[in-house]
Design a protein around this motif. Sequence first.
Motif, mmCIF file in Angstrom:
data_model
loop_
_atom_site.group_PDB
_atom_site.id
_atom_site.type_symbol
_atom_site.label_atom_id
_atom_site.label_comp_id
_atom_site.label_asym_id
_atom_site.label_seq_id
_atom_site.Cartn_x
_atom_site.Cartn_y
_atom_site.Cartn_z
ATOM 1 N N PRO A 118 -7.418 1.516 -4.035
ATOM 2 C CA PRO A 118 -8.680 1.128 -4.693
ATOM 3 C C PRO A 118 -9.027 -0.353 -4.513
ATOM 4 O O PRO A 118 -10.205 -0.714 -4.465
ATOM 5 C CB PRO A 118 -8.423 1.459 -6.165
ATOM 6 N N LEU A 119 -8.001 -1.217 -4.430
ATOM 7 C CA LEU A 119 -8.274 -2.634 -4.172
ATOM 8 C C LEU A 119 -8.959 -2.809 -2.820
ATOM 9 O O LEU A 119 -9.932 -3.572 -2.684
ATOM 10 C CB LEU A 119 -6.974 -3.435 -4.196
ATOM 11 N N LEU B 49 0.834 -1.202 0.000
ATOM 12 C CA LEU B 49 0.000 0.000 0.000
ATOM 13 C C LEU B 49 0.875 1.261 0.000
ATOM 14 O O LEU B 49 0.581 2.238 -0.702
ATOM 15 C CB LEU B 49 -0.919 -0.005 1.219
ATOM 16 N N THR B 50 1.947 1.234 0.786
ATOM 17 C CA THR B 50 2.868 2.372 0.834
ATOM 18 C C THR B 50 3.583 2.571 -0.501
ATOM 19 O O THR B 50 3.771 3.699 -0.973
ATOM 20 C CB THR B 50 3.906 2.159 1.952
ATOM 21 N N LYS B 51 3.951 1.470 -1.126
ATOM 22 C CA LYS B 51 4.705 1.528 -2.383
ATOM 23 C C LYS B 51 3.828 1.897 -3.566
ATOM 24 O O LYS B 51 4.253 2.655 -4.462
ATOM 25 C CB LYS B 51 5.372 0.166 -2.619
ATOM 26 N N PHE B 52 2.599 1.372 -3.592
ATOM 27 C CA PHE B 52 1.687 1.596 -4.727
ATOM 28 C C PHE B 52 0.328 2.102 -4.224
ATOM 29 O O PHE B 52 -0.704 1.428 -4.407
ATOM 30 C CB PHE B 52 1.477 0.310 -5.524
ATOM 31 N N PRO B 53 0.274 3.257 -3.601
ATOM 32 C CA PRO B 53 -0.982 3.701 -2.977
ATOM 33 C C PRO B 53 -2.139 3.848 -3.955
ATOM 34 O O PRO B 53 -3.285 3.523 -3.617
ATOM 35 C CB PRO B 53 -0.612 5.051 -2.344
ATOM 36 N N ALA C 136 -3.988 -10.019 -5.777
ATOM 37 C CA ALA C 136 -3.331 -8.769 -6.158
ATOM 38 C C ALA C 136 -2.667 -8.086 -4.964
ATOM 39 O O ALA C 136 -1.678 -7.360 -5.123
ATOM 40 C CB ALA C 136 -4.346 -7.819 -6.799
ATOM 41 N N LEU C 137 -3.191 -8.330 -3.768
ATOM 42 C CA LEU C 137 -2.578 -7.772 -2.555
ATOM 43 C C LEU C 137 -1.330 -8.548 -2.138
ATOM 44 O O LEU C 137 -0.604 -8.113 -1.244
ATOM 45 C CB LEU C 137 -3.587 -7.779 -1.399
#
Length: 404
Positions: free
Chosen positions: A271-272, A262-266, A315-316
């Motif tokens: 949205p996920l 989440l930090t790397k690809f907010p 995806a997470l």
Amino acid sequence: MLSEVLLVSAPGKVILHGEHAVVHGKAALAVALNLRTFLRLQPRSNGKVSLNLPNTGIKQAWDVARLQLLDTSFLDKYREEKPEQGDIPAPTAEQVEKLKEVAGFPVDCATTEHLAVLAFLYLYLSICRKQRALPSLDITLWSELPTGAGLGSSAAYSVCVAAALLTACEEIPNPLKDGHHTNRWTGEDLELINRWAFQGERVIHGNPSGVDNAVSTWGGALRYQQGKISPLKRPPPLKILLTNTKVPRSTKALVAGVRSRLTKFPEIVAPLLTSIDAISVECERVLGEMATDPVPEQYLVLEELIDMNQHHLNALGVGHASLDRLCQVTTARGLHSKLTGAGGGGCGITLLKPDLERLEVEATKQALTDCGFDCWETNIGAPGVSTHSAASLDTHVQQALDGL
């Protein structure tokens, strides 16, 4: 003080939707699993309190007179410091260390089995010391739930112990006595059971969310979001296959991995999480409709939600090859599966529609077993903690209890 044998059971739980998203303030749906933990409490006159956990090989006994002489004022410390918590003390690290001395455990013990014994001692001393004398009891717990699989086995254990001790000490009535035609406690009594069970969970887990013990106490389905727990309308008892891949995983590491992503690809991960929340909300809506008027189309919606959530969880980064294999096996048979809990292995659930042929269910179970998995056919939305007469227990459970 109770004079007859008491039989109690409580269910495990699965997360239907909302894994990992719930850590970030989104909703999660947790449902009671009809795999249960059973407790048999038998009053004794031998001056002992004994705890038998045959699933784990634990058998402990303590002299009641010796326990009676203990200075248990340490159990009051938290209550005095934080009176807003009411009359149920929360276990502190200091108290757990003192309980280790009582149990005769080494200071560095931290196994699940050791912690289960400490939780029992905490609940026994806290609840029963209100009696004129600590009671002599023989307590045996047996479970259909595997431990360490994210199915709420420790919560079911704590709920059973709390319910049995509160009933034995007449803090709450036995629902089966005095001609009552129910095996469930009142809402007020369930609230007390849940509060005590949460303290048992604290001994075992340190800082639990409270979801597992709430589901085990009330049963059915619950919504959890940002610390708030609210019951859902009870859906029909949906049939599922519960599959344990037996792949060990670290919940802490998996949660940290999602946070890192989440930090790397907010703009990708946020949205996920929002979408997973929307899946939980939609599932809650469908289950509410099914509580009053279930129709075949609703099962199709539930299947779609399962598929979408599983893709989101992959995806997470919390998927695993074993879970992929589970989905492949069931998809080949027209069934729909997702992981439940932390992922990275662990367990998955597969929805079984009411019109599914018996032969197809058995073939699917066999195919999953052939993969090296453990597989159970069970229901979700099961009743919460209950007391039983010996005659009311299922034959296989009664036989297991008799053999202990």
